[in-house]
Design a protein around this motif. Structure first.
Motif, PDB file in Angstrom:
ATOM      1  N   SER A 167      84.413  73.705  -0.177  1.00 24.88           N
ATOM      2  CA  SER A 167      84.883  72.610  -0.667  1.00 24.88           C
ATOM      3  C   SER A 167      85.285  72.756  -1.917  1.00 24.88           C
ATOM      4  N   ALA A 168      86.273  72.049  -2.793  1.00 27.63           N
ATOM      5  CA  ALA A 168      86.246  72.210  -4.196  1.00 27.63           C
ATOM      6  C   ALA A 168      84.960  71.135  -4.743  1.00 27.63           C
ATOM      7  N   SER A 169      84.757  70.379  -3.942  1.00 23.66           N
ATOM      8  CA  SER A 169      83.529  69.111  -4.223  1.00 23.66           C
ATOM      9  C   SER A 169      82.062  69.900  -4.131  1.00 23.66           C
ATOM     10  N   ARG A 170      81.086  69.362  -4.725  1.00 21.14           N
ATOM     11  CA  ARG A 170      79.796  69.787  -4.713  1.00 21.14           C
ATOM     12  C   ARG A 170      78.901  68.875  -4.893  1.00 21.14           C
ATOM     13  N   LEU A 171      77.852  68.969  -4.190  1.00 19.52           N
ATOM     14  CA  LEU A 171      76.478  68.141  -4.190  1.00 19.52           C
ATOM     15  C   LEU A 171      75.383  68.818  -4.626  1.00 19.52           C
ATOM     16  N   ALA A 172      74.713  68.134  -5.876  1.00 24.76           N
ATOM     17  CA  ALA A 172      73.459  68.768  -6.465  1.00 24.76           C
ATOM     18  C   ALA A 172      72.415  67.726  -6.374  1.00 24.76           C
ATOM     19  N   ILE A 173      71.362  68.147  -5.971  1.00 28.22           N
ATOM     20  CA  ILE A 173      69.920  66.997  -5.689  1.00 28.22           C
ATOM     21  C   ILE A 173      68.988  67.548  -6.820  1.00 28.22           C
ATOM     22  N   LEU A 174      68.467  66.845  -7.750  1.00 28.37           N
ATOM     23  CA  LEU A 174      67.482  67.263  -8.552  1.00 28.37           C
ATOM     24  C   LEU A 174      66.227  66.794  -8.238  1.00 28.37           C
ATOM     25  N   PRO A 175      65.231  67.829  -7.909  1.00 31.27           N
ATOM     26  CA  PRO A 175      63.961  67.372  -7.283  1.00 31.27           C
ATOM     27  C   PRO A 175      62.915  66.728  -8.310  1.00 31.27           C
ATOM     28  N   ALA A 176      62.214  65.674  -7.498  1.00 29.40           N
ATOM     29  CA  ALA A 176      61.126  64.945  -8.389  1.00 29.40           C
ATOM     30  C   ALA A 176      61.718  64.224  -9.465  1.00 29.40           C
ATOM     31  N   THR A 177      62.968  63.597  -9.316  1.00 32.42           N
ATOM     32  CA  THR A 177      63.704  62.997 -10.258  1.00 32.42           C
ATOM     33  C   THR A 177      64.194  61.646 -10.022  1.00 32.42           C
ATOM     34  N   SER A 178      63.562  60.659 -10.627  1.00 31.22           N
ATOM     35  CA  SER A 178      64.138  59.093 -10.416  1.00 31.22           C
ATOM     36  C   SER A 178      65.467  58.965 -11.176  1.00 31.22           C
ATOM     37  N   HIS A 179      65.711  57.670 -10.936  1.00 32.12           N
ATOM     38  CA  HIS A 179      67.233  57.282 -11.482  1.00 32.12           C
ATOM     39  C   HIS A 179      67.250  57.635 -12.824  1.00 32.12           C
ATOM     40  N   THR A 180      66.357  56.988 -13.797  1.00 30.58           N
ATOM     41  CA  THR A 180      66.354  56.843 -15.078  1.00 30.58           C
ATOM     42  C   THR A 180      65.899  58.330 -15.702  1.00 30.58           C
ATOM     43  N   ALA A 181      65.293  59.329 -14.906  1.00 28.40           N
ATOM     44  CA  ALA A 181      64.870  60.835 -15.284  1.00 28.40           C
ATOM     45  C   ALA A 181      66.137  61.771 -15.160  1.00 28.40           C
ATOM     46  N   VAL A 182      67.032  61.293 -14.359  1.00 24.07           N
ATOM     47  CA  VAL A 182      68.358  62.114 -14.216  1.00 24.07           C
ATOM     48  C   VAL A 182      68.928  62.569 -15.635  1.00 24.07           C
ATOM     49  N   ILE A 183      69.313  61.875 -16.464  1.00 20.06           N
ATOM     50  CA  ILE A 183      69.981  62.189 -17.706  1.00 20.06           C
ATOM     51  C   ILE A 183      69.239  62.965 -18.570  1.00 20.06           C
ATOM     52  N   ASN A 184      67.602  62.982 -18.496  1.00 27.21           N
ATOM     53  CA  ASN A 184      67.082  63.810 -19.349  1.00 27.21           C
ATOM     54  C   ASN A 184      66.803  65.349 -18.753  1.00 27.21           C
ATOM     55  N   GLN A 185      67.523  65.693 -17.575  1.00 26.93           N
ATOM     56  CA  GLN A 185      67.331  67.069 -16.983  1.00 26.93           C
ATOM     57  C   GLN A 185      68.280  67.945 -17.700  1.00 26.93           C
ATOM     58  N   THR A 186      68.291  68.137 -19.022  1.00 25.10           N
ATOM     59  CA  THR A 186      69.432  68.700 -19.682  1.00 25.10           C
ATOM     60  C   THR A 186      69.978  70.150 -18.764  1.00 25.10           C
ATOM     61  N   GLY A 187      68.750  70.841 -18.853  1.00 32.31           N
ATOM     62  CA  GLY A 187      68.927  72.368 -18.331  1.00 32.31           C
ATOM     63  C   GLY A 187      69.489  72.367 -16.933  1.00 32.31           C
ATOM     64  N   LEU A 188      68.909  71.515 -16.023  1.00 28.15           N
ATOM     65  CA  LEU A 188      69.638  71.426 -14.869  1.00 28.15           C
ATOM     66  C   LEU A 188      70.889  70.865 -14.644  1.00 28.15           C
ATOM     67  N   LEU A 189      71.399  69.814 -15.316  1.00 34.11           N
ATOM     68  CA  LEU A 189      72.386  69.031 -15.505  1.00 34.11           C
ATOM     69  C   LEU A 189      73.494  70.128 -15.954  1.00 34.11           C
ATOM     70  N   TYR A 190      73.325  71.049 -16.749  1.00 29.94           N
ATOM     71  CA  TYR A 190      74.191  71.833 -17.384  1.00 29.94           C
ATOM     72  C   TYR A 190      74.411  73.066 -16.564  1.00 29.94           C
ATOM     73  N   ALA A 191      73.429  73.354 -15.889  1.00 30.66           N
ATOM     74  CA  ALA A 191      73.483  74.478 -15.123  1.00 30.66           C
ATOM     75  C   ALA A 191      74.487  74.195 -13.622  1.00 30.66           C
ATOM     76  N   PHE A 192      74.402  72.859 -13.326  1.00 28.84           N
ATOM     77  CA  PHE A 192      75.214  72.335 -12.328  1.00 28.84           C
ATOM     78  C   PHE A 192      76.598  72.209 -12.844  1.00 28.84           C
ATOM     79  N   ILE A 193      76.807  71.191 -14.077  1.00 23.69           N
ATOM     80  CA  ILE A 193      78.081  70.865 -14.442  1.00 23.69           C
ATOM     81  C   ILE A 193      79.082  72.209 -14.813  1.00 23.69           C
ATOM     82  N   GLU A 194      78.517  73.203 -15.635  1.00 26.08           N
ATOM     83  CA  GLU A 194      79.243  73.999 -16.416  1.00 26.08           C
ATOM     84  C   GLU A 194      79.974  74.925 -15.263  1.00 26.08           C
ATOM     85  N   PRO A 195      79.285  75.666 -14.275  1.00 25.02           N
ATOM     86  CA  PRO A 195      79.716  76.299 -13.054  1.00 25.02           C
ATOM     87  C   PRO A 195      80.919  75.494 -12.355  1.00 25.02           C
TER      88      PRO A 195
END
Length: 283
Positions: free
Chosen positions: A243-271
């Motif tokens: 599928s052209a769409s994707r799903l990524a789940i961040l472990p041990a991560t609450s709602h307000t912690a998602v935006i602080n996971q810079t390395g993981l976010l970039y590793a998912f978004i950039e590819p």
């Protein structure tokens, strides 16, 4: 609509990327935005009660490989408020008008929380403006919120929100330092707005990257259901393209912690934005 330089010729340091700061007239408000980096255009939309700085390090990180247009939405940060409810369709239309004003015909979009829902509505209402959409901590239906959150919504009051720590931070940047109670009132009402976008999401043509914490405000089941609506969830390695769409789940991560996971976010978004996929055993 027209652009006016907020700081003529000035450069603001944001992490490792330089950003130019400007305002533009959009739907009766003065919308503040910053442009940083070089490359393909990427519009970034913050969450409720947030602004560009509170998005943290992900904006300068994305600006290493993209020309980032970071926007402050109605009544948030340095963008003025207007006599109009804050709704996801309204926010989406504002972003579309912003893109027209800055002569940005089409772009990739990354949104977090409220910004992700606004970005989803942008793709629904203005599909011609969205290449790919990365949506972090989003839902397409109000029934997708965690039961604990749904139980809290009817109890929300302006007084409750005004007493939270980020209320004081609002005054540091706000176009109207005394406008926080009105912003809180509008955002409380936003939580009560109906959301039932299943058919619209299923009809989307733009690829979507869904990002969620495993302890996020939307349930894991809801994130999986959204992925399936977008054509995901089938087995790979069976001769059919992913599928052209994707799903990524961040472990041990609450709602307000998602935006602080810079390395993981970039590793998912950039590819995702580049269209890169991991190589399997089978072609």
């Amino acid at each position: 609509m027209f652009r006016t330089a907020l700081i003529a010729g000035a450069l603001l340091m944001s992490g490792t990327a330089f950003a130019t700061a400007e305002t533009v007239d959009v739907n009766g408000m003065k919308m503040y935005y910053e442009v940083s980096g070089e490359g393909e255009p990427l519009v970034v939309l913050h969450g409720a009660y947030m602004n560009i700085p509170s998005m943290g390090a992900i904006i300068p990180k994305l600006a290493e490989t993209h020309k980032v247009y970071a926007v402050e939405l109605q009544g948030h940060g340095r963008t003025t408020d207007i006599d109009r409810p804050i709704t996801y369709p309204n926010l989406a239309d504002d972003v579309a008008a912003f893109m027209d004003a800055v002569k940005l015909e089409k772009a990739d979009v990354f949104g977090y929380s409220m910004g992700a829902a606004a970005a989803l509505q942008l793709a629904i209402r203005h599909p011609e403006k969205v290449n790919k959409l990365a949506a972090a901590s989003v839902a397409y239906d109000a029934e997708g919120w965690q039961p604990e959150f749904k139980a809290v919504i009817p109890q929300m009051t302006v007084e409750m929100i005004v007493g939270l720590p980020f209320a004081e931070d609002y005054r540091k940047l706000a176009a109207n330092p005394d406008g926080f109670p009105e912003l809180a009132r509008k955002l409380i009402q936003l939580e009560k707005e109906p959301m039932a976008w299943e058919a619209d999401v299923k009809a989307l043509k733009a690829p979507v990257l869904i990002i969620a914490g495993d302890a996020d405000v939307a349930t894991l089941d809801h994130n999986v259901a959204m992925f399936r609506l977008l054509g995901g969830g089938a087995m790979g390695d069976m001769g059919k393209p992913l599928s052209a769409s994707r799903l990524a789940i961040l472990p041990a991560t609450s709602h307000t912690a998602v935006i602080n996971q810079t390395g993981l976010l970039y590793a998912f978004i950039e590819p995702f934005l580049k269209g890169e996929t991991p190589k399997g055993m089978f072609p």
